[in-house]
Every structure is written in C-alpha cells, then in structure tokens.
Scaffold this motif. Structure first.
Motif, PDB file in Angstrom:
ATOM      1  N   ALA A 106       4.560  10.063  -7.088  1.00 39.92           N
ATOM      2  CA  ALA A 106       5.691  10.353  -7.971  1.00 39.92           C
ATOM      3  C   ALA A 106       5.235  10.608  -9.410  1.00 39.92           C
ATOM      4  CB  ALA A 106       6.690   9.200  -7.932  1.00 39.92           C
ATOM      5  N   GLY A 107       3.945  10.472  -9.667  1.00 35.46           N
ATOM      6  CA  GLY A 107       3.434  10.742 -11.004  1.00 35.46           C
ATOM      7  C   GLY A 107       3.629   9.599 -11.974  1.00 35.46           C
ATOM      8  N   LEU A 108       3.568   8.373 -11.486  1.00 36.23           N
ATOM      9  CA  LEU A 108       3.792   7.229 -12.359  1.00 36.23           C
ATOM     10  C   LEU A 108       2.757   7.154 -13.480  1.00 36.23           C
ATOM     11  CD1 LEU A 108       5.852   4.993 -12.661  1.00 36.23           C
ATOM     12  CD2 LEU A 108       4.351   3.490 -11.391  1.00 36.23           C
ATOM     13  N   ASN A 109       1.623   7.781 -13.295  1.00 37.82           N
ATOM     14  CA  ASN A 109       0.631   7.806 -14.378  1.00 37.82           C
ATOM     15  C   ASN A 109       1.172   8.506 -15.619  1.00 37.82           C
ATOM     16  OD1 ASN A 109      -1.304   6.416 -12.917  1.00 37.82           O
ATOM     17  ND2 ASN A 109      -2.181   8.287 -12.077  1.00 37.82           N
ATOM     18  N   GLN A 110       2.173   9.353 -15.436  1.00 35.99           N
ATOM     19  CA  GLN A 110       2.788  10.060 -16.555  1.00 35.99           C
ATOM     20  C   GLN A 110       3.762   9.160 -17.321  1.00 35.99           C
ATOM     21  OE1 GLN A 110       1.690  13.166 -17.191  1.00 35.99           O
ATOM     22  NE2 GLN A 110       0.371  12.897 -15.417  1.00 35.99           N
ATOM     23  N   VAL A 111       4.195   8.088 -16.700  1.00 33.73           N
ATOM     24  CA  VAL A 111       5.147   7.147 -17.289  1.00 33.73           C
ATOM     25  C   VAL A 111       4.354   6.008 -17.914  1.00 33.73           C
ATOM     26  CG1 VAL A 111       7.052   5.578 -16.742  1.00 33.73           C
ATOM     27  CG2 VAL A 111       6.846   7.745 -15.536  1.00 33.73           C
ATOM     28  N   LYS A 112       4.809   5.513 -19.034  1.00 34.88           N
ATOM     29  CA  LYS A 112       4.071   4.451 -19.718  1.00 34.88           C
ATOM     30  C   LYS A 112       4.677   3.069 -19.534  1.00 34.88           C
ATOM     31  CE  LYS A 112       0.866   7.023 -21.167  1.00 34.88           C
ATOM     32  NZ  LYS A 112      -0.384   6.952 -20.436  1.00 34.88           N
ATOM     33  N   ARG A 155       0.831  -1.200   0.000  1.00 37.27           N
ATOM     34  CA  ARG A 155       0.000   0.000   0.000  1.00 37.27           C
ATOM     35  C   ARG A 155       0.871   1.257   0.000  1.00 37.27           C
ATOM     36  NH1 ARG A 155      -2.721  -3.451   3.492  1.00 37.27           N
ATOM     37  NH2 ARG A 155      -1.980  -2.373   5.354  1.00 37.27           N
ATOM     38  N   TYR A 156       1.932   1.219   0.784  1.00 33.65           N
ATOM     39  CA  TYR A 156       2.863   2.356   0.843  1.00 33.65           C
ATOM     40  C   TYR A 156       3.517   2.580  -0.523  1.00 33.65           C
ATOM     41  CZ  TYR A 156       7.119   4.949   1.960  1.00 33.65           C
ATOM     42  OH  TYR A 156       8.132   5.861   1.970  1.00 33.65           O
ATOM     43  N   LEU A 157       3.978   1.528  -1.135  1.00 32.62           N
ATOM     44  CA  LEU A 157       4.651   1.630  -2.429  1.00 32.62           C
ATOM     45  C   LEU A 157       3.713   2.179  -3.505  1.00 32.62           C
ATOM     46  CD1 LEU A 157       7.137   1.178  -4.168  1.00 32.62           C
ATOM     47  CD2 LEU A 157       6.377  -1.176  -4.508  1.00 32.62           C
ATOM     48  N   ILE A 158       2.516   1.673  -3.585  1.00 31.03           N
ATOM     49  CA  ILE A 158       1.553   2.159  -4.573  1.00 31.03           C
ATOM     50  C   ILE A 158       1.262   3.639  -4.345  1.00 31.03           C
ATOM     51  CG2 ILE A 158      -0.844   1.987  -5.367  1.00 31.03           C
ATOM     52  CD1 ILE A 158       0.909  -0.282  -6.427  1.00 31.03           C
ATOM     53  N   ARG A 159       1.101   4.023  -3.083  1.00 31.37           N
ATOM     54  CA  ARG A 159       0.843   5.435  -2.769  1.00 31.37           C
ATOM     55  C   ARG A 159       2.015   6.309  -3.226  1.00 31.37           C
ATOM     56  NH1 ARG A 159      -0.055   4.945   2.354  1.00 31.37           N
ATOM     57  NH2 ARG A 159       1.925   5.683   3.130  1.00 31.37           N
ATOM     58  N   LYS A 160       3.238   5.859  -2.964  1.00 31.40           N
ATOM     59  CA  LYS A 160       4.424   6.620  -3.376  1.00 31.40           C
ATOM     60  C   LYS A 160       4.555   6.685  -4.896  1.00 31.40           C
ATOM     61  CE  LYS A 160       6.176   8.037   0.439  1.00 31.40           C
ATOM     62  NZ  LYS A 160       6.211   9.468   0.719  1.00 31.40           N
ATOM     63  N   LEU A 161       4.226   5.611  -5.577  1.00 34.20           N
ATOM     64  CA  LEU A 161       4.279   5.615  -7.042  1.00 34.20           C
ATOM     65  C   LEU A 161       3.268   6.600  -7.622  1.00 34.20           C
ATOM     66  CD1 LEU A 161       4.693   1.794  -7.746  1.00 34.20           C
ATOM     67  CD2 LEU A 161       6.439   3.575  -7.986  1.00 34.20           C
ATOM     68  N   ARG A 162       2.094   6.647  -7.038  1.00 26.98           N
ATOM     69  CA  ARG A 162       1.097   7.628  -7.473  1.00 26.98           C
ATOM     70  C   ARG A 162       1.597   9.050  -7.237  1.00 26.98           C
ATOM     71  NH1 ARG A 162      -4.258   4.856  -5.003  1.00 26.98           N
ATOM     72  NH2 ARG A 162      -4.895   3.723  -6.850  1.00 26.98           N
TER      73      ARG A 162
END
Length: 108
Positions: free
Chosen positions: A45-51, A36-43
């Motif tokens: 960090a703007g991972l949605n901008q990365v493909k 849960r922590y990792l997913i929150r941090k990825l969000r």
C-alpha cells in the motif's frame, strides 16, 4: 465497542500484572501468518510514503515491534485501554518514534 465491553476489556488486561500475557501471545501474534500478511499489505500500500502510523489496540506491542523494524522512519502512535499493556510495550520499545495514546480511541 460498547461501554460494558470496553470496561471488561480494560479490567481483564489491567488485572495482568506481569508479562505472562505477552509470553502467551508471542506464539499467537508475533509469529502469526496474520502479522506477515499485514506487513506485506502495508508495504504494497506504500506505507513507506506515509510518515505516521496509528495502531489501535496495540497491547504489549508485538505488531508495534514489527512496524518499527519494517518502517523505521515512521512515527507510530500506539493506543490501548490498558495501562498495564502499554507499560509492557514501553518497556520493550524505547524509541522516540513511538507515541503512547492511553484510553478508548473514540475518546482520544
């Protein structure tokens, strides 16, 4: 990871011929605070901008399942030294967005 450790890891996981490993690790991995922590941090960090995402040491795919759910538009490259674990992952995830990279990451 040195060669002996890598070979030991490969041998341990390739010796597991059924999904018991996966069942045991659901409690430790999938439902863990770390996921849960990792997913929150990825969000954050703007991972949605990365493909493209690279998951090293994907095992049987617990984190991969979460990544596919949270980032459905991303291509996810998954890596592991164990063919058995990647086989379990492939059985669980039938998605064209998942790309398998078998072997030690430093050799790929």
């Amino acid at each position: 990871m040195n060669i002996n450790a890598r070979e030991t890891n490969r041998k341990v996981y390739n010796d597991i011929l059924d999904s018991r490993y996966d069942i045991l690790h659901k409690v430790e991995e999938r439902d863990s605070i770390f996921h849960r922590y990792l997913i929150r941090k990825l969000r954050q960090a703007g991972l949605n901008q990365v493909k493209t995402i690279l998951e090293i040491g994907a095992g049987s795919g617990d984190l991969t399942l979460d990544l596919v759910e949270v980032f459905p538009d991303n291509t996810i490259y998954v890596n592991d030294v164990s063919e058995v674990q990647l086989g379990l992952l492939t059985d669980r995830l039938n998605s064209e967005k998942i790309k398998i990279l078998h072997g030690a990451i430093e050799e790929i």
